[in-house]
Design an enzyme around this catalytic site. Structure first.
Site, PDB file in Angstrom:
ATOM      1  N   SER A 128      27.348  -2.831 -58.042  1.00 27.78           N
ATOM      2  CA  SER A 128      28.739  -3.047 -58.712  1.00 27.78           C
ATOM      3  C   SER A 128      28.939  -1.797 -59.643  1.00 27.78           C
ATOM      4  O   SER A 128      28.019  -1.467 -60.028  1.00 27.78           O
ATOM      5  CB  SER A 128      28.946  -4.392 -59.417  1.00 27.78           C
ATOM      6  OG  SER A 128      30.043  -4.393 -60.097  1.00 27.78           O
ATOM      7  N   TYR A 135      25.721 -10.828 -65.116  1.00 26.46           N
ATOM      8  CA  TYR A 135      26.133 -10.153 -63.860  1.00 26.46           C
ATOM      9  C   TYR A 135      25.909  -8.590 -64.367  1.00 26.46           C
ATOM     10  O   TYR A 135      25.412  -7.980 -63.452  1.00 26.46           O
ATOM     11  CB  TYR A 135      27.656 -10.033 -63.610  1.00 26.46           C
ATOM     12  CG  TYR A 135      28.143  -9.753 -62.436  1.00 26.46           C
ATOM     13  CD1 TYR A 135      27.975 -10.348 -61.123  1.00 26.46           C
ATOM     14  CD2 TYR A 135      28.786  -8.381 -62.444  1.00 26.46           C
ATOM     15  CE1 TYR A 135      28.590  -9.737 -59.969  1.00 26.46           C
ATOM     16  CE2 TYR A 135      29.276  -7.975 -61.050  1.00 26.46           C
ATOM     17  CZ  TYR A 135      29.212  -8.696 -60.083  1.00 26.46           C
ATOM     18  OH  TYR A 135      29.691  -7.724 -58.936  1.00 26.46           O
TER      19      TYR A 135
HETATM   20  P1  NAD Z   1      31.714 -13.582 -51.619  1.00 28.77           P
HETATM   21  O1  NAD Z   1      31.573 -14.797 -52.724  1.00 28.77           O
HETATM   22  O2  NAD Z   1      32.842 -13.276 -50.797  1.00 28.77           O
HETATM   23  O3  NAD Z   1      30.498 -13.302 -50.823  1.00 28.77           O
HETATM   24  C1  NAD Z   1      29.214 -13.795 -51.525  1.00 28.77           C
HETATM   25  C2  NAD Z   1      28.006 -14.194 -50.509  1.00 28.77           C
HETATM   26  O4  NAD Z   1      26.862 -14.308 -50.901  1.00 28.77           O
HETATM   27  C3  NAD Z   1      28.595 -15.454 -49.486  1.00 28.77           C
HETATM   28  O5  NAD Z   1      27.935 -15.184 -48.112  1.00 28.77           O
HETATM   29  C4  NAD Z   1      27.834 -16.419 -50.266  1.00 28.77           C
HETATM   30  O6  NAD Z   1      27.537 -17.658 -49.350  1.00 28.77           O
HETATM   31  C5  NAD Z   1      26.470 -15.924 -50.465  1.00 28.77           C
HETATM   32  N1  NAD Z   1      25.535 -16.454 -51.330  1.00 28.77           N
HETATM   33  C6  NAD Z   1      26.065 -16.798 -52.784  1.00 28.77           C
HETATM   34  N2  NAD Z   1      24.772 -17.493 -53.382  1.00 28.77           N
HETATM   35  C7  NAD Z   1      23.904 -17.290 -52.469  1.00 28.77           C
HETATM   36  C8  NAD Z   1      22.552 -17.767 -52.545  1.00 28.77           C
HETATM   37  N3  NAD Z   1      22.003 -18.500 -53.444  1.00 28.77           N
HETATM   38  N4  NAD Z   1      21.924 -17.354 -51.285  1.00 28.77           N
HETATM   39  C9  NAD Z   1      22.324 -16.791 -50.094  1.00 28.77           C
HETATM   40  N5  NAD Z   1      23.655 -16.473 -50.075  1.00 28.77           N
HETATM   41  C10 NAD Z   1      24.211 -16.480 -51.376  1.00 28.77           C
HETATM   42  O7  NAD Z   1      31.457 -12.295 -52.636  1.00 28.77           O
HETATM   43  P2  NAD Z   1      31.537 -10.504 -52.365  1.00 28.77           P
HETATM   44  O8  NAD Z   1      33.031 -10.340 -53.333  1.00 28.77           O
HETATM   45  O9  NAD Z   1      31.435 -10.388 -50.961  1.00 28.77           O
HETATM   46  O10 NAD Z   1      30.235 -10.222 -53.107  1.00 28.77           O
HETATM   47  C11 NAD Z   1      29.259  -9.662 -52.553  1.00 28.77           C
HETATM   48  C12 NAD Z   1      28.329  -8.677 -53.383  1.00 28.77           C
HETATM   49  O11 NAD Z   1      29.206  -7.740 -53.807  1.00 28.77           O
HETATM   50  C13 NAD Z   1      27.825  -9.434 -54.563  1.00 28.77           C
HETATM   51  O12 NAD Z   1      26.522  -8.977 -54.896  1.00 28.77           O
HETATM   52  C14 NAD Z   1      28.952  -9.148 -55.856  1.00 28.77           C
HETATM   53  O13 NAD Z   1      28.093  -9.039 -56.885  1.00 28.77           O
HETATM   54  C15 NAD Z   1      29.189  -7.696 -55.240  1.00 28.77           C
HETATM   55  N6  NAD Z   1      30.540  -6.899 -55.757  1.00 28.77           N
HETATM   56  C16 NAD Z   1      31.655  -7.534 -55.713  1.00 28.77           C
HETATM   57  C17 NAD Z   1      32.913  -7.062 -56.044  1.00 28.77           C
HETATM   58  C18 NAD Z   1      33.871  -7.687 -55.756  1.00 28.77           C
HETATM   59  O14 NAD Z   1      35.131  -7.051 -56.345  1.00 28.77           O
HETATM   60  N7  NAD Z   1      34.188  -8.630 -54.885  1.00 28.77           N
HETATM   61  C19 NAD Z   1      32.744  -5.855 -56.636  1.00 28.77           C
HETATM   62  C20 NAD Z   1      31.244  -5.407 -57.231  1.00 28.77           C
HETATM   63  C21 NAD Z   1      30.280  -6.025 -56.457  1.00 28.77           C
END
Ligand code: NAD
Length: 256
Positions: free
Chosen positions: A138, A151
């Protein structure tokens, strides 16, 4: 380009993981999905791209389940060539109020899971002298924000792990890189928009504008499709010597 390769994408039932899984599938990679919630929708979307798709429900906070997932991918498709460490959760609170259980869960799911999946996938990649490990970190792997201690600590840790894995495999065909998104409008961020709207009694549109305005100069969300395209680049021949980078796609967030 990726025909005959197998990708495990953790947390790919939703958001960024699903976007990356679709981008890799569009290049011909077979996919092992992982994550909670609806599986059949994502499975059908990937299958429609003409590749083989399978699912393993490992809880990424549990090392033994991660081991089972890696073995499952290798047994099902013959190898695990591309590992996308993407599963992640968020919790927002000041350090003095941060629930210990949430700290432990975020460190386990957002950081330690990448260590476990990587250590288990590496021997197979090293044996074939080809592999791609992509950690979805991130912009919070590069800079901090208030109320996101666990985080930010986990994501900085993931960027550090990325560099070490890249170094340890630098003379091989196995690369390791991190992707550092700014805001992406997935369920994880929608929760933060909703909380902001509720706390201030403002509309969802105004809360969204405020969220972007505080951090992201482009005033645009990065999309899962754009992040998928970057993952495909890391997997392409042009990415052969891209090693240990933390590549932000953050609308100039970290440039400030
Ligand atoms: P999201 O909530 O849409 O998806 C998260 C995914 O992780 C889902 O498939 C969920 O079922 C899975 N998950 C959660 N806990 C789990 C566990 N214990 N075991 C297995 N799977 C699990 O979130 P997202 O925004 O797509 O985030 C994905 C990644 O991107 C994360 O690592 C997040 O930190 C990172 N990220 C997101 C953003 C943003 O703005 N959305 C920005 C930077 C980084």
């Amino acid at each position: 380009m990726l025909q005959g390769k197998t990708a495990v994408v953790t947390g790919s039932t939703s958001g960024i993981g699903l976007g990356i899984a679709k981008a890799l599938a569009a290049q011909g990679a077979n996919i092992v999905l992982n994550g909670f919630g609806d599986v059949e929708g994502p499975r059908a979307e990937i299958a429609a791209l003409g590749v083989q798709v399978s699912y393993h429900g490992a809880d990424m906070s549990k090392p033994d389940e991660i081991e089972d997932m890696v073995k499952y991918a290798q047994a099902t498709f013959g190898s695990l060539d591309i590992l996308i460490n993407n599963a992640g959760i968020q919790h927002v609170a000041r350090v003095e109020n941060f629930p210990i259980e949430r700290w432990d869960a975020i460190i386990a799911i957002n950081m330690s899971s990448a260590f476990h999946a990587t250590r288990l996938a590496l021997p197979g990649m090293q044996a074939k002298n080809w592999g791609r490990i992509i950690n979805v970190a991130s912009v919070h792997g590069l800079v901090g924000s208030a109320e996101k201690s666990a985080y930010v600590a986990a994501k900085h840790g993931v960027v550090g792990l990325t560099k070490v894995v890249a170094l340890e495999n630098a003379t091989t065909g196995v690369t390791c890189n991190a992707i550092c998104p700014g805001w992406v409008l997935t369920p994880l961020v929608q929760k933060q928009v909703d909380a902001k709207a509720a706390a201030q009694g403002i509309s969802n549109a105004d809360a969204t504008k405020q969220l972007l305005g505080e951090k992201e100069p482009s005033m645009q969300f990065t999309t899962p499709e754009e992040l998928g395209a970057l993952a495909v680049f890391f997997c392409s021949p042009a990415g052969n010597n891209v090693r240990g980078v933390a590549w932000n796609m953050d609308g100039a967030w970290a440039a400030q």
